[in-house]
Motif scaffolding. Sequence first.
Motif, PDB file in Angstrom:
ATOM      1  N   PHE A 196       0.798  -1.221   0.000  1.00  0.00           N
ATOM      2  CA  PHE A 196       0.000   0.000   0.000  1.00  0.00           C
ATOM      3  C   PHE A 196       0.836   1.278   0.000  1.00  0.00           C
ATOM      4  N   GLY A 197       2.143   1.144  -0.101  1.00  0.00           N
ATOM      5  CA  GLY A 197       2.991   2.325  -0.108  1.00  0.00           C
ATOM      6  C   GLY A 197       2.612   3.271  -1.232  1.00  0.00           C
ATOM      7  N   GLY A 198       2.359   4.531  -0.884  1.00  0.00           N
ATOM      8  CA  GLY A 198       2.034   5.539  -1.892  1.00  0.00           C
ATOM      9  C   GLY A 198       0.585   5.530  -2.345  1.00  0.00           C
ATOM     10  N   LYS A 199      -0.266   4.663  -1.765  1.00  0.00           N
ATOM     11  CA  LYS A 199      -1.672   4.600  -2.183  1.00  0.00           C
ATOM     12  C   LYS A 199      -2.512   5.649  -1.451  1.00  0.00           C
ATOM     13  N   THR A 200      -3.633   6.026  -2.084  1.00  0.00           N
ATOM     14  CA  THR A 200      -4.543   7.022  -1.523  1.00  0.00           C
ATOM     15  C   THR A 200      -5.881   6.371  -1.190  1.00  0.00           C
ATOM     16  N   VAL A 201      -6.398   6.668   0.005  1.00  0.00           N
ATOM     17  CA  VAL A 201      -7.675   6.110   0.466  1.00  0.00           C
ATOM     18  C   VAL A 201      -8.709   7.222   0.567  1.00  0.00           C
ATOM     19  N   MET A 202      -9.940   6.920   0.115  1.00  0.00           N
ATOM     20  CA  MET A 202     -11.068   7.828   0.317  1.00  0.00           C
ATOM     21  C   MET A 202     -12.073   7.148   1.239  1.00  0.00           C
ATOM     22  N   ILE A 203     -12.328   7.775   2.386  1.00  0.00           N
ATOM     23  CA  ILE A 203     -13.342   7.274   3.315  1.00  0.00           C
ATOM     24  C   ILE A 203     -14.611   8.073   3.093  1.00  0.00           C
ATOM     25  N   VAL A 204     -15.682   7.361   2.713  1.00  0.00           N
ATOM     26  CA  VAL A 204     -16.971   8.017   2.498  1.00  0.00           C
ATOM     27  C   VAL A 204     -17.876   7.635   3.658  1.00  0.00           C
ATOM     28  N   GLY A 205     -18.254   8.645   4.470  1.00  0.00           N
ATOM     29  CA  GLY A 205     -18.998   8.363   5.692  1.00  0.00           C
ATOM     30  C   GLY A 205     -18.037   8.233   6.861  1.00  0.00           C
ATOM     31  N   ALA A 206     -18.590   8.187   8.067  1.00  0.00           N
ATOM     32  CA  ALA A 206     -17.743   8.152   9.259  1.00  0.00           C
ATOM     33  C   ALA A 206     -18.099   6.975  10.154  1.00  0.00           C
ATOM     34  N   GLY A 207     -18.516   5.877   9.547  1.00  0.00           N
ATOM     35  CA  GLY A 207     -18.850   4.686  10.321  1.00  0.00           C
ATOM     36  C   GLY A 207     -17.626   4.077  10.987  1.00  0.00           C
ATOM     37  N   LYS A 208     -17.849   3.368  12.076  1.00  0.00           N
ATOM     38  CA  LYS A 208     -16.742   2.773  12.831  1.00  0.00           C
ATOM     39  C   LYS A 208     -15.973   1.754  11.985  1.00  0.00           C
ATOM     40  N   MET A 209     -16.713   0.966  11.184  1.00  0.00           N
ATOM     41  CA  MET A 209     -16.049  -0.060  10.402  1.00  0.00           C
ATOM     42  C   MET A 209     -15.151   0.542   9.327  1.00  0.00           C
ATOM     43  N   SER A 210     -15.642   1.577   8.659  1.00  0.00           N
ATOM     44  CA  SER A 210     -14.824   2.209   7.622  1.00  0.00           C
ATOM     45  C   SER A 210     -13.609   2.895   8.248  1.00  0.00           C
ATOM     46  N   GLU A 211     -13.792   3.488   9.431  1.00  0.00           N
ATOM     47  CA  GLU A 211     -12.669   4.126  10.128  1.00  0.00           C
ATOM     48  C   GLU A 211     -11.624   3.080  10.536  1.00  0.00           C
ATOM     49  N   LEU A 212     -12.089   1.945  11.035  1.00  0.00           N
ATOM     50  CA  LEU A 212     -11.160   0.895  11.458  1.00  0.00           C
ATOM     51  C   LEU A 212     -10.408   0.327  10.262  1.00  0.00           C
ATOM     52  N   THR A 213     -11.109   0.129   9.150  1.00  0.00           N
ATOM     53  CA  THR A 213     -10.459  -0.370   7.941  1.00  0.00           C
ATOM     54  C   THR A 213      -9.413   0.613   7.449  1.00  0.00           C
ATOM     55  N   ALA A 214      -9.780   1.897   7.462  1.00  0.00           N
ATOM     56  CA  ALA A 214      -8.823   2.932   7.049  1.00  0.00           C
ATOM     57  C   ALA A 214      -7.600   2.937   7.960  1.00  0.00           C
ATOM     58  N   LYS A 215      -7.812   2.717   9.258  1.00  0.00           N
ATOM     59  CA  LYS A 215      -6.701   2.683  10.219  1.00  0.00           C
ATOM     60  C   LYS A 215      -5.734   1.552   9.874  1.00  0.00           C
ATOM     61  N   HIS A 216      -6.283   0.370   9.545  1.00  0.00           N
ATOM     62  CA  HIS A 216      -5.434  -0.764   9.176  1.00  0.00           C
ATOM     63  C   HIS A 216      -4.665  -0.473   7.883  1.00  0.00           C
ATOM     64  N   LEU A 217      -5.362   0.125   6.917  1.00  0.00           N
ATOM     65  CA  LEU A 217      -4.695   0.456   5.662  1.00  0.00           C
ATOM     66  C   LEU A 217      -3.603   1.501   5.884  1.00  0.00           C
ATOM     67  N   TYR A 218      -3.887   2.476   6.712  1.00  0.00           N
ATOM     68  CA  TYR A 218      -2.925   3.547   7.005  1.00  0.00           C
ATOM     69  C   TYR A 218      -1.669   2.969   7.660  1.00  0.00           C
TER      70      TYR A 218
END
Length: 459
Positions: free
Chosen positions: A180-202
């Motif tokens: 995932f180095g150099g990749k860009t993530v877009m989080i749409v909405g502020a749900g806990k699951m999407s936030e947690l997934t984004a945290k793992h990706l980050y």
Amino acid sequence: MHIMVVGLNYRTAPVEVRERFTFADRDLPEALKQLKQTKSIMECVIVATCNRTELYAVVDRPHLCGHYIRSFMEKWFKTPREDFTSDLYMHEDEKAIEHLFRVTSGLDSMVIGETQILGQVKDAFLLAQEQKTTGTLFNSIFKQSVTLAKKAHSDTAVGEAAVSVSYAAVELGKRIFGQFGGKTVMIVGAGKMSELTAKHLYSSGVKKVFVVNRTYDRAVQLADKFNGTPLDMKEAVARLHETDIVISSTGSDGYVLTREQVTAAMQKRKSRPLFMIDIAVPRDLDPAIASVENVFLYDIDDLEGIVESNMEQRRQEAAKIEVLIEAEVEAYRQWYKTLGVAPLIQALQTKAAAIHAETMDSLTNKLPDLGDRELKIIHKLTKSIVNQMMHDPILRVKEMAGEKHADQAMDMFVKLFALEEELERTAEKAEKSKPVIEKSSPADTLAKLGQGAIAAVTT
């Protein structure tokens, strides 16, 4: 001596009960001290996590000690026992040991195969050692459980497959991007699951994060967690072509991104893949998006299917660990049986030493002209003969201790070497103020001696 565990966990007690029976780290030393001082408890360890509170103890009377441990909990937590007794479980002896092995290996965890519990059990044991509340039995069993857990995780794949939706999403992303180095993530909405997934990706190397939300202030708050950029929905569509991974979890009644919008964005991406995760119910992303070339769309059912498949894989690996646990329980059983042989071996060695000393005294009296050098050589040679004569009997009695008719075999061993008097003297010394064992068979005497020997090193 008996081994007990009394506890409650996520299976037996809801969180509102578990949270009332937690030990603060700063209080654990005092709790161990008080538990150790509880009547009939010889050794103790407290394992306390967010999902379980377990009190392990070496006791002399298991049924009464279950009552004593509950009394300790009642006093420590200032809660009447009728309010928590129904939430408790209690295991004794080999069932308690098996339970400890399953806990340490991650088989009793909410997520099968997780490794955090291994460190927590190890820390609990080390603290108990530091507070001097462990002895021969727990020093052996807890070390054995930690070694077993390490082997279980190194020799099986029980902890490898992702078993949460957020981790499954990351696992899917790795299949597409490799890293995932150099990749860009877009989080749409502020749900806990999407936030947690984004945290793992980050944490896996994603460097740039867009956060989209209908409430812009909420988008700003979440963006701050990832050093990200807050966007409104119109800006999100305009910058979709800059995004490699989209995670969507809103409460919208309709699709927040359509096939047409994604198709337009992909024309600007020049065939670079786009990974889209729709965790919302109802769905946020138009299912027709999946037909767009180089777009990989997954919804919550896809992810849960992966999780269940991985959970089944972990269950299969867990079955291998159960076999390891069974072997370790048997190894403990054999080790414990040999503890009772210690007084017998000591009696044999003491008697042999006395005979040797008496013989050397007789030799000195009958041959007074022998010099110190000659006496030293004779003493060394005769001592060697005695030790060689005892070597095989001691080896055999250890083997017999683990056999089916161990009591009868050791009884015969005592009679063959006429160790009754020596055992009685050892028992009297071990019991101190207690009366001398009267009219006991050698096996009964030996059993009591064995218990005394264990008690001596666990107090």
